[in-house]
Design an enzyme around this catalytic site. Structure first.
Site, PDB file in Angstrom:
ATOM      1  CD  GLN A 214      -2.695  -1.136   2.606  1.00 10.73           C
ATOM      2  OE1 GLN A 214      -2.700  -2.181   3.226  1.00 10.73           O
ATOM      3  NE2 GLN A 214      -3.307  -0.051   3.062  1.00 10.73           N
ATOM      4  CG  PHE A 245      -8.275  -5.805   3.815  1.00 10.30           C
ATOM      5  CD1 PHE A 245      -9.437  -5.177   3.377  1.00 10.30           C
ATOM      6  CD2 PHE A 245      -7.896  -6.997   3.209  1.00 10.30           C
ATOM      7  CE1 PHE A 245     -10.209  -5.730   2.353  1.00 10.30           C
ATOM      8  CE2 PHE A 245      -8.661  -7.563   2.189  1.00 10.30           C
ATOM      9  CZ  PHE A 245      -9.820  -6.924   1.762  1.00 10.30           C
ATOM     10  NE  ARG A 359     -12.721  -1.754   4.899  1.00  8.85           N
ATOM     11  CZ  ARG A 359     -13.260  -2.433   3.893  1.00  8.85           C
ATOM     12  NH1 ARG A 359     -13.173  -3.749   3.868  1.00  8.85           N
ATOM     13  NH2 ARG A 359     -13.878  -1.817   2.923  1.00  8.85           N
ATOM     14  CB  THR A 463      -3.725  11.621  13.395  1.00  5.89           C
ATOM     15  OG1 THR A 463      -2.930  10.435  13.382  1.00  5.89           O
ATOM     16  CG2 THR A 463      -5.179  11.237  13.580  1.00  5.89           C
ATOM     17  CD  GLU A 734      -9.385   3.303   7.468  1.00  7.59           C
ATOM     18  OE1 GLU A 734      -9.330   4.493   7.099  1.00  7.59           O
ATOM     19  OE2 GLU A 734      -8.654   2.834   8.344  1.00  7.59           O
TER      20      GLU A 734
HETATM   21  N1  MTE Z   1     -11.327  -2.801  -0.191  1.00 10.26           N
HETATM   22  C1  MTE Z   1     -10.754  -3.844  -0.806  1.00 10.26           C
HETATM   23  N2  MTE Z   1     -11.455  -4.505  -1.748  1.00 10.26           N
HETATM   24  N3  MTE Z   1      -9.496  -4.272  -0.478  1.00 10.26           N
HETATM   25  C2  MTE Z   1      -8.762  -3.642   0.494  1.00 10.26           C
HETATM   26  O1  MTE Z   1      -7.630  -4.028   0.772  1.00 10.26           O
HETATM   27  N4  MTE Z   1      -8.705  -1.828   2.174  1.00 10.26           N
HETATM   28  C3  MTE Z   1      -9.500  -0.946   3.033  1.00 10.26           C
HETATM   29  C4  MTE Z   1     -10.506  -0.161   2.203  1.00 10.26           C
HETATM   30  N5  MTE Z   1     -11.236  -1.047   1.339  1.00 10.26           N
HETATM   31  C5  MTE Z   1      -9.346  -2.525   1.174  1.00 10.26           C
HETATM   32  C6  MTE Z   1     -10.652  -2.119   0.767  1.00 10.26           C
HETATM   33  C7  MTE Z   1      -8.700  -0.003   3.792  1.00 10.26           C
HETATM   34  S1  MTE Z   1      -8.003  -0.528   5.229  1.00 10.26           S
HETATM   35  C8  MTE Z   1      -8.525   1.281   3.383  1.00 10.26           C
HETATM   36  S2  MTE Z   1      -7.656   2.401   4.314  1.00 10.26           S
HETATM   37  C9  MTE Z   1      -9.090   1.776   2.124  1.00 10.26           C
HETATM   38  O2  MTE Z   1      -9.790   0.771   1.405  1.00 10.26           O
HETATM   39  C10 MTE Z   1      -7.949   2.325   1.266  1.00 10.26           C
HETATM   40  O3  MTE Z   1      -8.364   2.766   0.031  1.00 10.26           O
HETATM   41  P1  MTE Z   1      -9.051   4.189  -0.233  1.00 10.26           P
HETATM   42  O4  MTE Z   1      -8.336   5.197   0.583  1.00 10.26           O
HETATM   43  O5  MTE Z   1      -8.862   4.391  -1.691  1.00 10.26           O
HETATM   44  O6  MTE Z   1     -10.483   4.041   0.164  1.00 10.26           O
HETATM   45  N1  LUZ Z   2      -4.187   7.157  10.119  1.00  3.25           N
HETATM   46  C1  LUZ Z   2      -3.031   7.784  10.377  1.00  3.25           C
HETATM   47  C2  LUZ Z   2      -4.229   5.977   9.478  1.00  3.25           C
HETATM   48  O1  LUZ Z   2      -3.024   8.849  10.944  1.00  3.25           O
HETATM   49  N2  LUZ Z   2      -1.865   7.219   9.973  1.00  3.25           N
HETATM   50  C3  LUZ Z   2      -1.821   6.040   9.320  1.00  3.25           C
HETATM   51  O2  LUZ Z   2      -0.733   5.568   8.977  1.00  3.25           O
HETATM   52  C4  LUZ Z   2      -3.051   5.377   9.041  1.00  3.25           C
HETATM   53  N3  LUZ Z   2      -3.084   4.202   8.415  1.00  3.25           N
HETATM   54  C5  LUZ Z   2      -4.250   3.607   8.212  1.00  3.25           C
HETATM   55  C6  LUZ Z   2      -5.431   4.210   8.644  1.00  3.25           C
HETATM   56  N4  LUZ Z   2      -5.400   5.381   9.265  1.00  3.25           N
HETATM   57 MO1  MOS Z   3      -6.336   1.200   5.891  1.00  2.46          MO
HETATM   58  S1  MOS Z   3      -6.121   0.384   7.776  1.00  2.46           S
HETATM   59  O1  MOS Z   3      -5.993   2.764   6.411  1.00  2.46           O
HETATM   60  O2  MOS Z   3      -4.914   0.619   5.213  1.00  2.46           O
END
Ligand code: MTE
Ligand code: LUZ
Ligand code: MOS
Length: 787
Positions: A214, A245, A359, A463, A734
């Site tokens: 990521q 995730f 997540r 943050t 999330e």
């Molecule tokens: N959806 C899918 N299909 N696969 C993933 O790994 N990760 C989740 C969410 N949805 C994830 C997902 C997490 S932890 C985050 S932070 C966000 O997608 C990241 O992508 P975005 O910022 O583009 O929403």
């Molecule tokens: N928020 C944050 C997050 O402040 N720092 C991070 O690295 C992060 N990663 C995932 C989701 N929230």
């Molecule tokens: Mo998602 S836990 O912010 O990768």
């Protein structure tokens, strides 16, 4: 050289489809289902490809006496073996603070910690060779439990406190008070594609790294530091992840770094892929928490004072735990105003794999604790929990009375939750079903139904302020096709689709004319992890800015070339119109090229308005809040503790949706993943700290059969984000995860019915049938004893 285009008088006709707001399918949907999407292990291999395997610690804590690798070196097919002593540069790969070792040196701190790595001619040979190592240890006492770590004051980062007013006094002076504690389980990410990297050596000691990460820029930095070479000699590419995730925010790095060292030494391409067992043993998970709470409240259930202690099991190293526990602290209020409040966050060090982003990033564990307290209050006062929730909501708009200020002094502006919850309450028939549930429970001895409506308020932004930035790069080639690149990574969430829609919208061309490309550190540098749900907010804006730059050049060019007023020029339906004339987009691009107009641009975006003083725990850490709510109805078997989710109604706010089907998919997936965390997914370690649940046979993620029988999802309509986010959308990745708290609360509600709602059951998570049965037994015993 192509013929110069004629300027057509014809009006554009073809309607643009699939731009912003269009329910376009995921850019790789077809490739995902047909198996044509290329993941790293599917990439063509070179003739001299090598394969790596990792040797790990077989105890949880101890001094390393000796690592004897003689037999490993001699094994069939082995080309290179690397220990901590062979790392050319830095050994520490801590993402924020030092403490995460690439390979253990002198001491091991968890069962499964990498000790050495082998490159061989085949994957099987590498795995076989690893088994021949002879390692002796001098064991040291190990800590696995939060309780033990607290007693020993064993913290991986210093404790942190957030407070306003005098919570203890307010609780003491309140008409009623309740205290409780809650043990919350961790969660394995269970991305379908495990951790993997393939590293190809290049000239001048450089490398190209293919990784399922990521955070490509962090991989670039760490590979460079581990190899002791400039960042510029490392190029990292990520086309897609088979799920992340949060589990590949920091923890994709070790495997890329190890493969890079082997590639450097052998001067051959090296691929390192963890199998499911090793992946589960070696990598960190969602943080388990052991939390306690104490709330003082009035006769109506209004909270007057609240104290929370959040204790996270961080594992052996800092990783992201400081920020994860901060995020739990910043979300313990969830949707509720807490007047006098004290929140303590402890980061316990244990001898387990280092727990990491997942997540929600700690906030689910914070929110769950608050929702437990709310349900306890309702039970104590004999009221419907929804009444207690509503009475404690932040005000709809900041009033002089100021029930709008979070414990960290950010004002909750334009709070749509009260309206959203009313809406859902009506649409889901909450009140009527509450009566039906009571009637059902009154006549059924064995089967008990439970119902719950829980809200979510989730802050959007990293943050850490500087992480809230993104870049993009757009090239338009002379055939008019648009090449799009940005710093975000695609992990299934639909980011690439949304950003492509945004660019197509800007140029008013068909979405199919925008070509998505792999994330690469040599195209867009110094990027932030795709995390904190802000992928589209950040990269969407950056890509839009790049598109705007090119569009402005094109507009200026048309104005000058055709001697027309800029205001007359519009991009529409794959054409550009000016006055009575028009030119197709691709013809315009040709014309611009021969007139020496640059057709390539970068774009950049940084989130406005945010600031946070961590020491004082005050500021505006979040640009805005995402909201949603869910009603869950469950049925529980009193004799076995088994249960089923009968119906779920979700109303979720994504602002003005960029893509309603992708957003709905995120809500479905997030909810079901949250349900798995709270119900069936249980991590079990033995008393030596060895993980026993190392695959799908022993670790149960939700399957199709666990999806709610009746699953109704709606996007809260007509609620553009009041902030100037990309097309006034809201982040969705999330927040829906935490809607699943309603399932856990509904199970507790069903159990509580056994005592005629006089006892609020203690139900730690995951609420497996075993735990549910224990809670049933406890509630039955207490209610018979008349407690
Ligand atoms: N959806 C899918 N299909 N696969 C993933 O790994 N990760 C989740 C969410 N949805 C994830 C997902 C997490 S932890 C985050 S932070 C966000 O997608 C990241 O992508 P975005 O910022 O583009 O929403
Ligand atoms: N928020 C944050 C997050 O402040 N720092 C991070 O690295 C992060 N990663 C995932 C989701 N929230
Ligand atoms: Mo998602 S836990 O912010 O990768």
């Amino acid at each position: 050289m192509r013929k110069l285009p004629d300027i057509k008088a014809k009006q554009p006709s073809a309607a643009i489809n699939a731009i912003v707001g269009w329910p376009e399918k995921h850019e790789s949907a077809f490739k995902h289902v047909t198996g044509q999407a290329v993941y790293i292990d599917d990439q063509l291999e070179m003739s001299n490809q090598l394969y790596a395997a990792v040797g790990t610690s077989q105890i949880a804590h101890g001094k390393i006496r000796q690592i004897n690798l003689t037999e490993v070196y001699k094994a069939d097919g082995v080309i290179a073996v690397v220990t901590a002593n062979d790392v050319p540069g830095q050994l520490d790969i801590g993402p924020v603070f030092p403490g995460d070792k690439l390979l253990a040196k002198d001491i091991v701190e968890y069962y499964g910690q990498p000790l050495f790595v082998v490159a061989a001619c085949s994957y099987q040979q590498a795995c076989q060779a690893v088994k021949l190592a002879k390692i002796s240890y001098a064991p040291l006492p190990a800590t696995f439990e939060i309780k033990q770590a607290l007693e020993q004051k064993s913290f991986i980062r210093p404790p942190h406190v957030m407070q306003r007013g005098n919570a203890a006094l307010a609780i003491n002076n309140a008409p009623h008070k309740i205290a409780g504690n809650l043990t919350i389980g961790g969660q394995e990410h269970f991305y379908l594609e495990g951790q993997i990297a393939n590293v190809i050596p290049t000239e001048d000691a450089g490398v190209v790294v293919y990784t399922s990460s990521q955070h490509p820029s962090e991989i670039q930095r760490l590979v460079a530091e581990v190899l002791n070479i400039p960042f510029s000699l490392v190029t990292v590419e990520v086309r897609r992840l088979g799920g992340g995730f949060g589990g590949k925010e920091t923890q994709a790095a070790p495997w890329a770094c190890l493969a890079a060292i082997l590639a450097r030494i052998t001067q051959q391409p090296v691929k390192l892929r963890l199998n499911r067992h090793d992946d589960m043993v070696m990598t960190g998970k969602r943080h388990p928490f052991a939390n306690s709470y104490c709330v003082g409240f009035d006769n109506d259930g209004r909270i007057l004072g609240a104290e929370f202690t959040l204790n996270a099991n961080c594992g052996y190293s800092p990783d992201l735990s400081d920020a994860v526990v901060d995020c739990a602290m910043l979300h313990v209020d969830n949707a509720y105003y807490l007047d006098q409040v004290k929140i303590v966050g402890n980061r316990c060090k244990t001898h387990l794999a280092s727990n990491t982003a997942f997540r929600g990033f700690g906030s689910p564990q914070g929110m769950l604790t608050m929702e437990a307290a709310i349900d306890d209050i309702a039970c104590y006062l004999g009221k419907d929990p929804l009444t207690i929730r509503k009475i404690n909501f932040y005000d709809e708009s900041p009033q002089p009375a100021n029930r709008s200020i979070t414990p960290y002094y950010q004002i909750v502006e334009k709070n749509i939750l009260p309206k959203l919850v009313n809406n859902l309450e009506n649409n889901a028939n909450y009140q009527q079903r509450r009566i039906q549930v009571h009637e059902f429970n009154a006549v059924n001895k064995v089967l008990k139904k439970g119902l719950s409506l829980t809200p979510v308020k989730f802050g959007i932004s990293f943050t850490v302020k500087h992480l809230n930035q993104a870049g993009a790069l757009i090239h338009i080639y002379t055939d008019g096709s648009i090449h799009l690149n940005h710093g975000g990574t695609e992990m299934g969430q639909g980011l690439f689709t949304k950003v492509a829609q945004i660019v197509a919208e800007e140029f008013q061309v068909d979405r199919s004319n925008v070509f998505i490309s792999a994330t690469r550190t040599d195209k867009v540098p110094n990027t932030t992890a795709t995390a904190a749900s802000s992928g589209t907010d950040l990269n969407g804006k950056a890509a839009q800015n790049a598109a705007k730059t090119i569009k402005k050049r094109l507009t200026d060019f048309i104005a000058q070339h055709f001697a027309v007023d800029k205001d007359e020029i519009t991009f529409i339906d794959n054409y550009v119109k000016f006055g009575e004339r028009s030119i197709s987009f691709s013809e315009l691009i040709q014309l611009a090229y021969v007139n020496r107009i640059s057709l390539s641009a970068t774009g950049y975006y940084s989130t406005p308005k945010i600031h946070y003083d961590r020491e004082k725990a005050t500021g505006r850490p979040f640009f805005y809040f995402a909201n949603g709510a869910a009603v869950s109805e469950v049925i529980v078997d009193r004799l076995t503790g088994e249960y089923k989710v009968l119906r779920v109604d979700i109303l979720h706010d994504v602002g003005k949706s960029i893509n309603p089907v992708i957003d709905t998919g995120q809500i479905e997936g997030g909810f079901v993943q949250g349900m798995g965390w709270l119900t069936t997914e249980e991590l079990v370690w033995d008393d030596q700290g060895q993980l026993l649940t190392t695959g799908p046979a022993t670790y149960k993620i939700p399957t199709i059969g666990d999806i709610p029988v009746d699953f109704r999802i709606q996007l809260f309509s007509d609620t553009p984000n009041p902030e100037h986010t990309i097309y006034h959308s809201k982040a969705v990745g999330e927040p829906p995860f935490m809607l699943a708290i309603s399932v856990w609360a509904a199970i507790r509600d069903a159990i509580s019915s056994i005592s005629n709602y006089s006892i609020s059951p203690k139900l730690d998570t995951p609420a497996t049938p075993e735990r549910v049965l224990q809670a049933i037994d406890q509630v039955s015993a207490e209610s018979q004893a008349g407690v």
